[in-house]
Each structure stands twice: as structure tokens, then as C-alpha cells.
Design a protein around this motif. Structure first.
Motif, mmCIF file in Angstrom:
data_model
loop_
_atom_site.group_PDB
_atom_site.id
_atom_site.type_symbol
_atom_site.label_atom_id
_atom_site.label_comp_id
_atom_site.label_asym_id
_atom_site.label_seq_id
_atom_site.Cartn_x
_atom_site.Cartn_y
_atom_site.Cartn_z
ATOM 1 N N MET A 6 -62.329 39.955 0.192
ATOM 2 C CA MET A 6 -60.904 40.165 0.651
ATOM 3 C C MET A 6 -60.216 40.924 -0.440
ATOM 4 O O MET A 6 -60.432 40.660 -1.618
ATOM 5 C CB MET A 6 -60.110 38.936 0.848
ATOM 6 C CG MET A 6 -60.893 37.892 2.224
ATOM 7 S SD MET A 6 -60.275 39.072 3.527
ATOM 8 C CE MET A 6 -58.975 38.015 4.264
ATOM 9 N N HIS A 7 -59.452 41.845 -0.131
ATOM 10 C CA HIS A 7 -58.489 42.545 -1.065
ATOM 11 C C HIS A 7 -56.822 42.066 -0.805
ATOM 12 O O HIS A 7 -56.701 41.144 0.070
ATOM 13 C CB HIS A 7 -58.535 43.871 -0.648
ATOM 14 C CG HIS A 7 -59.861 44.669 -0.546
ATOM 15 N ND1 HIS A 7 -60.312 45.015 -1.658
ATOM 16 C CD2 HIS A 7 -60.613 45.066 0.496
ATOM 17 C CE1 HIS A 7 -61.654 45.575 -1.237
ATOM 18 N NE2 HIS A 7 -61.642 45.561 -0.179
ATOM 19 N N HIS A 8 -56.468 42.280 -1.762
ATOM 20 C CA HIS A 8 -54.694 41.938 -1.790
ATOM 21 C C HIS A 8 -53.893 43.034 -2.152
ATOM 22 O O HIS A 8 -54.424 43.810 -3.080
ATOM 23 C CB HIS A 8 -54.524 40.773 -3.068
ATOM 24 C CG HIS A 8 -55.029 39.469 -2.593
ATOM 25 N ND1 HIS A 8 -54.104 38.559 -1.983
ATOM 26 C CD2 HIS A 8 -56.111 38.710 -2.868
ATOM 27 C CE1 HIS A 8 -54.519 37.399 -1.749
ATOM 28 N NE2 HIS A 8 -56.063 37.651 -2.154
ATOM 29 N N LEU B 296 -52.596 52.196 2.537
ATOM 30 C CA LEU B 296 -52.626 50.851 1.822
ATOM 31 C C LEU B 296 -54.262 51.273 0.892
ATOM 32 O O LEU B 296 -55.150 51.666 1.725
ATOM 33 C CB LEU B 296 -52.940 49.887 3.073
ATOM 34 C CG LEU B 296 -53.677 48.654 2.569
ATOM 35 C CD1 LEU B 296 -52.919 47.711 1.504
ATOM 36 C CD2 LEU B 296 -54.261 47.741 3.554
ATOM 37 N N GLY B 297 -54.131 51.174 -0.165
ATOM 38 C CA GLY B 297 -55.303 51.308 -0.993
ATOM 39 C C GLY B 297 -55.748 52.488 -0.995
ATOM 40 O O GLY B 297 -57.018 52.913 -0.812
ATOM 41 N N GLY B 298 -54.970 53.552 -0.709
ATOM 42 C CA GLY B 298 -55.253 55.003 -0.790
ATOM 43 C C GLY B 298 -55.832 55.381 0.629
ATOM 44 O O GLY B 298 -56.095 56.534 0.758
ATOM 45 N N LYS B 299 -55.745 54.550 1.536
ATOM 46 C CA LYS B 299 -56.039 54.627 3.028
ATOM 47 C C LYS B 299 -54.781 54.918 3.931
ATOM 48 O O LYS B 299 -54.285 53.978 3.762
ATOM 49 C CB LYS B 299 -57.231 53.948 3.687
ATOM 50 C CG LYS B 299 -58.522 53.827 2.969
ATOM 51 C CD LYS B 299 -59.303 52.697 3.132
ATOM 52 C CE LYS B 299 -60.398 52.394 2.316
ATOM 53 N NZ LYS B 299 -61.464 53.306 2.566
ATOM 54 N N GLY C 156 -60.054 48.817 12.358
ATOM 55 C CA GLY C 156 -60.843 47.735 11.984
ATOM 56 C C GLY C 156 -60.238 46.353 10.954
ATOM 57 O O GLY C 156 -60.816 45.604 10.492
ATOM 58 N N ILE C 157 -59.107 46.757 10.368
ATOM 59 C CA ILE C 157 -58.320 45.823 9.519
ATOM 60 C C ILE C 157 -58.070 44.623 9.888
ATOM 61 O O ILE C 157 -57.967 44.439 11.278
ATOM 62 C CB ILE C 157 -57.050 46.574 8.822
ATOM 63 C CG1 ILE C 157 -56.601 45.725 7.665
ATOM 64 C CG2 ILE C 157 -55.852 46.708 9.901
ATOM 65 C CD1 ILE C 157 -55.316 46.442 6.902
ATOM 66 N N GLU D 52 -59.190 42.728 4.897
ATOM 67 C CA GLU D 52 -60.509 43.154 4.972
ATOM 68 C C GLU D 52 -60.568 44.493 5.803
ATOM 69 O O GLU D 52 -59.734 44.444 6.697
ATOM 70 C CB GLU D 52 -61.241 42.247 5.508
ATOM 71 C CG GLU D 52 -62.094 41.232 4.389
ATOM 72 C CD GLU D 52 -63.141 40.651 5.015
ATOM 73 O OE1 GLU D 52 -64.435 40.747 4.518
ATOM 74 O OE2 GLU D 52 -62.760 39.784 6.079
ATOM 75 N N LEU D 53 -61.201 45.360 5.348
ATOM 76 C CA LEU D 53 -61.577 46.710 6.188
ATOM 77 C C LEU D 53 -63.198 46.652 6.371
ATOM 78 O O LEU D 53 -63.980 46.284 5.455
ATOM 79 C CB LEU D 53 -60.913 47.778 5.274
ATOM 80 C CG LEU D 53 -59.678 48.132 5.577
ATOM 81 C CD1 LEU D 53 -59.278 49.273 4.254
ATOM 82 C CD2 LEU D 53 -59.217 48.697 6.972
#
Length: 128
Positions: free
Chosen positions: A1-3, A67-70, A104-105, A125-126
Motif C-alpha cells: 500500500m502507498h500513502h 498521484l505519485g507522478g501518474k 485499477g486503483i 494500491e495500483l
């Protein structure tokens, strides 16, 4: 998991007509800054007596940004209640709503309000 963490401002405006007696309908527009740079557009429906501390709402909003460069978008679904027992809120990423590089997030979006300021912690999550 990312935050992803940061702050946001929110503009809520009443919409007419109300869907039924005792219910409210509102537009939601947010500007989000931090690990997620985005804007949102959505609608909220509310019921109960918020002035008496007993009410609830549901809302869906589309988040568009980076988000996170995406880059892409996804929807958030909110459900909250308040009563004498306190406030409960749940905000989740709507399954299947991700587009672009955010396809898919999945995850949850926790909102904190302190001293009149809104902050968030998006745990996500991706695929891949």
C-alpha cells in the motif's frame, strides 16, 4: 500500500430542487494539494437535522489529477453520519473507476478536519 497526504479546500453549494422533503442536494468541488494534486467534482445528498447534531450524507465525486507522478481520474464514494455517539465517516475509491495511469486503483481516503483546515491520507494500491 502507498500513502498520499496533503490538504484540500472544499466548496459545497446547495442545488435545487431537493430530491424530497427533508433531504438536501449539494455540489462538491475540491482543490487538493500535496502528494495528490487534483480537483474534484461531485454531488452530495444529506438528511437529518445537522443543527441538532443528528444527520447523514452520501456523496460521489470524481478526482482528476496526478498521484505519485501518474495522471488520471478515479471516483470517491463517501458515507457519513453524526449523532450523540459521535461522527462516523467512510470514504473509498470506487472499484473500476480509475482511468489513465490510475486505472485499477483501490483504496481509502481518510479526511481530518482540525482548526477549520481539511487534510487527507489516501491509502492506495495500483496494479503492477
Amino acid at each position: 500500500m502507498h500513502h498520499a497526504r496533503g490538504t484540500f479546500t472544499v466548496k459545497i453549494v446547495p442545488l435545487t430542487p431537493a430530491p424530497a422533503e427533508g433531504l438536501g442536494r449539494f455540489s462538491i468541488d475540491k482543490e487538493i494539494h500535496g502528494d495528490l494534486e487534483a480537483t474534484t467534482k461531485g454531488e452530495m445528498f444529506s438528511g437529518g437535522d445537522p443543527k441538532a447534531g443528528a444527520a447523514g450524507y452520501v456523496a460521489i465525486e470524481v478526482v482528476t489529477g496526478t498521484l505519485g507522478g501518474k495522471h488520471g481520474s478515479f471516483a470517491l464514494q463517501q458515507m457519513a453520519t453524526m449523532s450523540a455517539a459521535g461522527m462516523e465517516m467512510k470514504v473509498v475509491v470506487v472499484p473500476g473507476s480509475g482511468t489513465g495511469e490510475l486505472k485499477g486503483i483501490s483504496g481509502t481516503f481518510v479526511i481530518t478536519i482540525a482548526e477549520g483546515k481539511h487534510s487527507f491520507d489516501l491509502e492506495y494500491e495500483l496494479p503492477g
